[in-house]
Design an enzyme around this catalytic site. Structure first.
Site, mmCIF file in Angstrom:
data_model
loop_
_atom_site.group_PDB
_atom_site.id
_atom_site.type_symbol
_atom_site.label_atom_id
_atom_site.label_comp_id
_atom_site.label_asym_id
_atom_site.label_seq_id
_atom_site.Cartn_x
_atom_site.Cartn_y
_atom_site.Cartn_z
ATOM 1 N N HIS A 46 0.972 -1.332 -0.095
ATOM 2 C CA HIS A 46 0.010 0.112 0.081
ATOM 3 C C HIS A 46 0.886 1.414 0.080
ATOM 4 C CE1 HIS A 46 -3.667 -2.267 0.351
ATOM 5 N NE2 HIS A 46 -3.292 -2.754 1.692
ATOM 6 N N ASP A 97 -2.466 -10.764 -2.300
ATOM 7 C CA ASP A 97 -3.229 -10.214 -1.170
ATOM 8 C C ASP A 97 -4.598 -9.969 -1.480
ATOM 9 O OD1 ASP A 97 -1.815 -8.852 1.637
ATOM 10 O OD2 ASP A 97 -3.764 -7.879 0.815
ATOM 11 N N ASP A 148 -4.447 -12.818 3.495
ATOM 12 C CA ASP A 148 -5.337 -12.414 4.056
ATOM 13 C C ASP A 148 -6.848 -12.642 3.109
ATOM 14 O OD1 ASP A 148 -4.503 -10.549 2.433
ATOM 15 O OD2 ASP A 148 -4.734 -8.844 3.658
ATOM 16 N N HIS A 186 -6.136 -7.396 -0.604
ATOM 17 C CA HIS A 186 -6.314 -6.068 -0.767
ATOM 18 C C HIS A 186 -5.647 -5.706 -2.137
ATOM 19 C CE1 HIS A 186 -6.706 -6.398 3.542
ATOM 20 N NE2 HIS A 186 -7.742 -5.703 3.351
HETATM 21 ZN ZN LIG Z 1 -3.957 -7.351 2.755
#
Ligand SMILES: [Zn+2]
Length: 313
Positions: free
Chosen positions: A129, A166, A250, A168
């Site tokens: 991120h 991931d 995740d 996200h």
């Molecule tokens: Zn994540």
């Protein structure tokens, strides 16, 4: 040829407040899993510190100065500093972040030298991120982008690919490589979801970005279809000289932060498939880096399955 495990105890020293999901216990669970005899052949290396020149390949000078200077000083004085609602620095954060980025650099060096076939960097804080000029979403530096740019600029692997499973979207990695036609970024992720980026129309300057959003509740079938029909063929077409994996776990069905329904077998399957493309394109050169994963048992089992697949590749 061997698989490497790159880590450093300083990565335990980044200490967000109690109750924060990105805790040092995550990394403890992962490292403990690799004590199993299945992993006795891993080549274990301590991560070096990334230097300023390494960081500046992916980040602005102001961002590097803030994280290593202004924010780090404030964290040392006050015990912690909030960079945004989720992202905290504590007195141990700078060394953890420099070791996390340094791990990817060392992994690239070892694979380049032929001492390792592939490697997993068991590090935190995570990175995908972090944008060129901004820390966010638990991430301070974009470890995988720093490693990929090191592979290119120090060793001449011009075409670098990053596959991110991931749950996200890796907004930071996408941003850093959006206008870089010699870099390919592919992500499967829950969508709509944090951080809000990652729709199919984000394609990069040269269709070098590929996002495959998955709806909440999607599981193994949808995930594998995303790789078989979109991500793996695009990765092979790109023809990378070096492949990186943003290995967040995740998307596991037990993860408390998200709503995809993968099992550890899905991560092993994706890892093997990515390694197979790397084998045909670039001699199997793969460096994988831990991103998210917040259920400790699921994280440990998933990271184990992922590294077993690297060892068997
Ligand atoms: Zn994540």
């Amino acid at each position: 040829m061997w698989t490497g495990l790159i880590a450093h105890p300083a990565c335990f020293g980044h200490a967000p407040p109690p109750g924060h999901p990105e805790s040092a216990d995550r990394l403890r669970a992962v490292i403990r899993a690799f004590e199993h005899r299945d992993f006795q052949d891993l080549v274990r290396l301590e991560a070096p510190l990334a230097c300023e020149r390494d960081l500046l390949r992916a980040h602005s000078a102001l961002h590097v100065a803030n994280v290593t200077g202004r924010f780090a000083d404030a964290a040392r004085e006050d015990g912690y500093v909030h960079i945004d609602a989720d992202t905290v620095m504590t007195p141990g954060s700078v060394e953890a972040a420099l070791r996390a980025a340094g791990a990817v650099i060392a992994a690239v060096d070892e694979v380049h030298a032929g001492r390792l076939r592939n490697a997993f960097c068991a590090v935190r804080p995570p990175g995908h991120h972090a944008e060129r000029a901004r820390a966010m979403g638990f991430c301070l530096f974009n470890n995988i982008a720093i490693g990929a740019l090191h592979a290119r600029q120090s060793h001449g692997y011009r075409r670098v690919a990053i596959v991110d499973f991931d749950v996200h979207h890796g907004n930071g990695t996408q941003e850093i490589f959006f206008a870089d036609s010699d870099a390919f970024y592919a992500s499967s992720h829950q969508w709509p979801f944090y951080p809000g980026t990652g729709c199919t129309t984000d394609r990069g300057i040269a269709r070098n970005v590929l996002n495959v959003p998955l709806a909440a509740g999607a599981g193994s079938r949808e995930f594998r279809a995303a790789y078989e029909t979109a991500i793996l063929p695009a990765l092979a077409r790109f023809g990378p000289h070096f492949v990186f994996i943003s290995a967040g776990f995740d998307a596991h069905r037990n993860d408390p932060l998200a709503e995809l329904r993968l099992g550890e077998g899905d991560f092993a399957w994706a890892t093997a498939a990515i390694c197979e493309v790397a084998r045909t394109c670039c001699g199997g050169r793969v460096v994988s880096v831990l991103e998210g994963g917040y259920d400790l048992d699921a994280l440990a089992r998933s990271a184990s399955a992922h590294v077993r697949a690297l060892m068997e590749a």
